[in-house]
Structures are given as structure tokens and as C-alpha cells.
Design a protein around this motif. Sequence first.
Motif, PDB file in Angstrom:
ATOM      1  N   ALA A  27      16.885   1.403  24.977  1.00  0.00           N
ATOM      2  CA  ALA A  27      16.590   2.619  24.213  1.00  0.00           C
ATOM      3  C   ALA A  27      17.831   3.093  23.458  1.00  0.00           C
ATOM      4  CB  ALA A  27      16.076   3.716  25.137  1.00  0.00           C
ATOM      5  N   ALA A  28      18.983   3.013  24.092  1.00  0.00           N
ATOM      6  CA  ALA A  28      20.222   3.416  23.440  1.00  0.00           C
ATOM      7  C   ALA A  28      20.531   2.505  22.256  1.00  0.00           C
ATOM      8  CB  ALA A  28      21.379   3.399  24.437  1.00  0.00           C
ATOM      9  N   LYS A  29      20.272   1.217  22.420  1.00  0.00           N
ATOM     10  CA  LYS A  29      20.521   0.267  21.335  1.00  0.00           C
ATOM     11  C   LYS A  29      19.606   0.562  20.151  1.00  0.00           C
ATOM     12  CE  LYS A  29      20.481  -4.621  20.149  1.00  0.00           C
ATOM     13  NZ  LYS A  29      20.200  -5.986  20.599  1.00  0.00           N
ATOM     14  N   VAL A  30      18.333   0.813  20.412  1.00  0.00           N
ATOM     15  CA  VAL A  30      17.373   1.125  19.346  1.00  0.00           C
ATOM     16  C   VAL A  30      17.784   2.414  18.631  1.00  0.00           C
ATOM     17  CG1 VAL A  30      14.977   1.812  18.877  1.00  0.00           C
ATOM     18  CG2 VAL A  30      15.458  -0.158  20.345  1.00  0.00           C
ATOM     19  N   ALA A  31      18.180   3.426  19.398  1.00  0.00           N
ATOM     20  CA  ALA A  31      18.605   4.698  18.808  1.00  0.00           C
ATOM     21  C   ALA A  31      19.849   4.500  17.947  1.00  0.00           C
ATOM     22  CB  ALA A  31      18.866   5.724  19.900  1.00  0.00           C
ATOM     23  N   TRP A  32      20.798   3.712  18.429  1.00  0.00           N
ATOM     24  CA  TRP A  32      22.010   3.447  17.658  1.00  0.00           C
ATOM     25  C   TRP A  32      21.666   2.713  16.366  1.00  0.00           C
ATOM     26  CZ3 TRP A  32      24.272  -1.069  15.951  1.00  0.00           C
ATOM     27  CH2 TRP A  32      25.533  -0.931  15.371  1.00  0.00           C
ATOM     28  N   GLN A  33      20.783   1.701  16.445  1.00  0.00           N
ATOM     29  CA  GLN A  33      20.412   0.940  15.258  1.00  0.00           C
ATOM     30  C   GLN A  33      19.725   1.839  14.228  1.00  0.00           C
ATOM     31  OE1 GLN A  33      18.169  -2.148  17.272  1.00  0.00           O
ATOM     32  NE2 GLN A  33      19.797  -3.641  16.941  1.00  0.00           N
ATOM     33  N   ALA A  34      18.851   2.736  14.681  1.00  0.00           N
ATOM     34  CA  ALA A  34      18.168   3.650  13.767  1.00  0.00           C
ATOM     35  C   ALA A  34      19.177   4.591  13.110  1.00  0.00           C
ATOM     36  CB  ALA A  34      17.105   4.447  14.519  1.00  0.00           C
ATOM     37  N   GLY A  35      20.111   5.102  13.899  1.00  0.00           N
ATOM     38  CA  GLY A  35      21.136   5.976  13.345  1.00  0.00           C
ATOM     39  C   GLY A  35      22.024   5.264  12.346  1.00  0.00           C
ATOM     40  N   GLU A  36      22.383   4.040  12.653  1.00  0.00           N
ATOM     41  CA  GLU A  36      23.227   3.251  11.758  1.00  0.00           C
ATOM     42  C   GLU A  36      22.493   2.953  10.453  1.00  0.00           C
ATOM     43  OE1 GLU A  36      26.775   1.294  10.659  1.00  0.00           O
ATOM     44  OE2 GLU A  36      26.315   2.790  12.151  1.00  0.00           O
ATOM     45  N   ALA A  37      21.211   2.618  10.547  1.00  0.00           N
ATOM     46  CA  ALA A  37      20.417   2.349   9.346  1.00  0.00           C
ATOM     47  C   ALA A  37      20.317   3.605   8.476  1.00  0.00           C
ATOM     48  CB  ALA A  37      19.027   1.849   9.728  1.00  0.00           C
ATOM     49  N   ALA A  38      20.114   4.750   9.091  1.00  0.00           N
ATOM     50  CA  ALA A  38      20.029   6.012   8.346  1.00  0.00           C
ATOM     51  C   ALA A  38      21.374   6.328   7.695  1.00  0.00           C
ATOM     52  CB  ALA A  38      19.611   7.141   9.277  1.00  0.00           C
ATOM     53  N   ARG A  39      22.461   6.080   8.417  1.00  0.00           N
ATOM     54  CA  ARG A  39      23.790   6.337   7.864  1.00  0.00           C
ATOM     55  C   ARG A  39      24.052   5.443   6.659  1.00  0.00           C
ATOM     56  NH1 ARG A  39      28.918   4.600   7.855  1.00  0.00           N
ATOM     57  NH2 ARG A  39      28.500   2.742   9.057  1.00  0.00           N
ATOM     58  N   GLN A  40      23.710   4.170   6.785  1.00  0.00           N
ATOM     59  CA  GLN A  40      23.918   3.230   5.689  1.00  0.00           C
ATOM     60  C   GLN A  40      23.082   3.622   4.470  1.00  0.00           C
ATOM     61  OE1 GLN A  40      26.033   0.687   5.270  1.00  0.00           O
ATOM     62  NE2 GLN A  40      26.956   1.049   7.255  1.00  0.00           N
ATOM     63  N   ALA A  41      21.859   4.082   4.706  1.00  0.00           N
ATOM     64  CA  ALA A  41      20.971   4.459   3.604  1.00  0.00           C
ATOM     65  C   ALA A  41      21.506   5.684   2.866  1.00  0.00           C
ATOM     66  CB  ALA A  41      19.569   4.729   4.137  1.00  0.00           C
ATOM     67  N   SER A  42      22.260   6.529   3.551  1.00  0.00           N
ATOM     68  CA  SER A  42      22.745   7.753   2.925  1.00  0.00           C
ATOM     69  C   SER A  42      24.068   7.575   2.189  1.00  0.00           C
ATOM     70  CB  SER A  42      22.894   8.855   3.978  1.00  0.00           C
ATOM     71  OG  SER A  42      23.967   8.560   4.842  1.00  0.00           O
ATOM     72  N   ILE A  43      24.709   6.441   2.360  1.00  0.00           N
ATOM     73  CA  ILE A  43      25.994   6.202   1.709  1.00  0.00           C
ATOM     74  C   ILE A  43      25.756   5.746   0.278  1.00  0.00           C
ATOM     75  CG2 ILE A  43      28.064   4.760   1.678  1.00  0.00           C
ATOM     76  CD1 ILE A  43      27.858   4.601   4.716  1.00  0.00           C
ATOM     77  N   LYS A  44      26.307   6.502  -0.657  1.00  0.00           N
ATOM     78  CA  LYS A  44      26.195   6.115  -2.060  1.00  0.00           C
ATOM     79  C   LYS A  44      27.333   5.159  -2.391  1.00  0.00           C
ATOM     80  CE  LYS A  44      24.016  10.267  -3.795  1.00  0.00           C
ATOM     81  NZ  LYS A  44      24.111  11.391  -4.725  1.00  0.00           N
TER      82      LYS A  44
END
Length: 67
Positions: free
Chosen positions: A28-45
Amino acid sequence: MHRTVVNVQTGETIQVNLTAEEINEAQAAKVAWQAGEAARQASIKTLADQILESPTELAKLKAALGL
């Protein structure tokens, strides 16, 4: 699955089997980290995005390129 435990005084390492609960928590922690990382990457211009959004920066780039 297991985890490694190290005795810092002796340097001895032992393998400890994980419980089903620990495995589920880790997954669960790995999935949460991956989702957070994907969201962070998507927000970087990218620099290109920033330049294209700014007429001033785009004009500077064109001038620098001699266009």
C-alpha cells in the motif's frame, strides 16, 4: 518476503519473515508513493512549457535564436 535486521553492535544480520499485514502495508505504501510521484511529475512544467506560455520569454528565445 522478508526483511533484514542488522545488529549495529555486532554487525550480525538476520532475515525475518514478514507477516501478511506487513506485506500489505508495504504494498500500500509503494502504491501511494507511486501515485504521489506520478502526480508530482505531471505537475512539473518543463522549461519549454514555461517559455511557450510566456510571450516575453518566447520573444527572448526567438531573439536569441535570431528568428
